[in-house]
Structure formats: C-alpha cells, structure tokens
Design a protein around this motif. Structure first.
Motif, mmCIF file in Angstrom:
data_model
loop_
_atom_site.group_PDB
_atom_site.id
_atom_site.type_symbol
_atom_site.label_atom_id
_atom_site.label_comp_id
_atom_site.label_asym_id
_atom_site.label_seq_id
_atom_site.Cartn_x
_atom_site.Cartn_y
_atom_site.Cartn_z
ATOM 1 N N GLN A 52 0.821 -1.214 0.000
ATOM 2 C CA GLN A 52 0.000 0.000 0.000
ATOM 3 C C GLN A 52 0.856 1.266 0.000
ATOM 4 N N HIS A 53 1.968 1.248 0.724
ATOM 5 C CA HIS A 53 2.856 2.417 0.741
ATOM 6 C C HIS A 53 3.378 2.708 -0.667
ATOM 7 N N ILE A 54 3.840 1.688 -1.357
ATOM 8 C CA ILE A 54 4.339 1.882 -2.720
ATOM 9 C C ILE A 54 3.201 2.343 -3.625
ATOM 10 N N GLY A 55 2.005 1.791 -3.432
ATOM 11 C CA GLY A 55 0.847 2.228 -4.207
ATOM 12 C C GLY A 55 0.551 3.705 -4.002
ATOM 13 N N GLY A 56 0.719 4.179 -2.767
ATOM 14 C CA GLY A 56 0.523 5.600 -2.492
ATOM 15 C C GLY A 56 1.514 6.470 -3.245
ATOM 16 N N LEU A 57 2.739 5.997 -3.361
ATOM 17 C CA LEU A 57 3.745 6.723 -4.147
ATOM 18 C C LEU A 57 3.277 6.867 -5.594
ATOM 19 N N HIS A 58 2.781 5.786 -6.177
ATOM 20 C CA HIS A 58 2.305 5.833 -7.567
ATOM 21 C C HIS A 58 1.074 6.730 -7.705
ATOM 22 N N LYS A 59 0.214 6.735 -6.691
ATOM 23 C CA LYS A 59 -0.996 7.561 -6.743
ATOM 24 C C LYS A 59 -0.670 9.045 -6.627
ATOM 25 N N HIS A 60 0.220 9.403 -5.709
ATOM 26 C CA HIS A 60 0.506 10.810 -5.434
ATOM 27 C C HIS A 60 1.623 11.391 -6.304
ATOM 28 N N GLN A 61 2.427 10.526 -6.893
ATOM 29 C CA GLN A 61 3.526 10.987 -7.751
ATOM 30 C C GLN A 61 3.551 10.134 -9.024
ATOM 31 N N PRO A 62 2.466 10.169 -9.834
ATOM 32 C CA PRO A 62 2.425 9.317 -11.023
ATOM 33 C C PRO A 62 3.618 9.579 -11.941
ATOM 34 N N GLY A 63 4.215 8.506 -12.388
ATOM 35 C CA GLY A 63 5.362 8.617 -13.282
ATOM 36 C C GLY A 63 6.694 8.712 -12.568
ATOM 37 N N ALA A 64 6.676 8.966 -11.261
ATOM 38 C CA ALA A 64 7.934 8.971 -10.504
ATOM 39 C C ALA A 64 8.356 7.528 -10.286
ATOM 40 N N ARG A 65 9.637 7.333 -9.993
ATOM 41 C CA ARG A 65 10.117 5.964 -9.810
ATOM 42 C C ARG A 65 11.289 5.922 -8.841
ATOM 43 N N VAL A 66 11.432 4.774 -8.212
ATOM 44 C CA VAL A 66 12.578 4.486 -7.363
ATOM 45 C C VAL A 66 13.416 3.470 -8.114
ATOM 46 N N GLU A 67 14.686 3.778 -8.308
ATOM 47 C CA GLU A 67 15.595 2.898 -9.052
ATOM 48 C C GLU A 67 16.755 2.500 -8.161
ATOM 49 N N LEU A 68 17.095 1.207 -8.181
ATOM 50 C CA LEU A 68 18.314 0.774 -7.501
ATOM 51 C C LEU A 68 19.497 1.274 -8.313
ATOM 52 N N THR A 69 20.522 1.784 -7.641
ATOM 53 C CA THR A 69 21.655 2.408 -8.335
ATOM 54 C C THR A 69 22.982 1.733 -8.029
#
Length: 121
Positions: A52-69
């Motif tokens: 649900q936390h990750i889903g909230g990220l997608h809902k509130h910041q559509p198109g943003a992403r977390v990438e392993l670096t």
C-alpha cells in the motif's frame, strides 16, 4: 533459497510497479510476511503495508520511480545498497541508501532507508 540478487531485483521492480496485483506477487517473492520497512517519512509493518505504501507513491507521484543504483554488499544476513527517487521529468529528487536484514528463507525482513548522502564529519 533464492539468490540475493533475484530478491533485490524483485524488490526494486515492486517499487516500479503501479499495478497492485503485480506488485504483490513481486513482494510475495522478495518480502517476508511480517517485514518492516522504515525511512524518514514512514514505517510500514508487514507485506501488505509495504504494498500500500508503494501504491501511495504511484498515486501521489504518477510517473515517478525508485531505481536501484548499485549492486549490494552482504554479510551475516545483512545487506546494503543504494537507490534514487526520480521525478517524471527525469530529475533525481533524492539519492539514498538502504540497510536491511534477510530472514531464514532469504527474503527481506527489514529495510531501513536513509535519504541523501551519509552525513559529513
């Protein structure tokens, strides 16, 4: 026991996945049932809370992403790796690093995330 690199790939892919059912399947593979995720802004206890936390990220910041670096360092069931939060326009908003523990099945049991570079002396 799954390879740590496969666990981290599934975990990283879960952060990129806007579809809840697909994200759940990734985390069923990578995340312990009662795993704990913490960063400066949130604490999510259990797999469902992280989904649900990750889903909230997608809902509130559509198109943003977390990438392993980075790759990862591991010893004694502990891991360390880096990541970045990228805005939809490609701007890197935050770099960070995560420290975690693995359960007896090799899945992530705890992730403690830190934002920004390590503090200066």
């Amino acid at each position: 026991m799954p390879e740590i690199s496969n666990i981290l790939k599934a975990y990283g892919d879960a952060w990129l996945e806007p579809d809840e059912d697909k994200r759940r399947k990734l985390l069923e593979f990578a995340w312990a049932d009662e795993g704990v995720y913490q960063d400066p802004s949130v604490e999510a206890v259990g797999r469902e809370a992280l989904i649900q936390h990750i889903g909230g990220l997608h809902k509130h910041q559509p198109g943003a992403r977390v990438e392993l670096t980075s790759g990862y360092s591991e010893h004694h069931g502990k891991i360390l790796f880096t990541w970045r939060f990228v805005q939809p326009d490609g701007t890197v908003a935050i770099n960070g690093y995560d420290f975690g523990t693995l359960d007896n099945d090799g899945r992530l049991m705890q992730i403690i995330g830190f934002f920004g570079p390590p503090p200066a002396l």
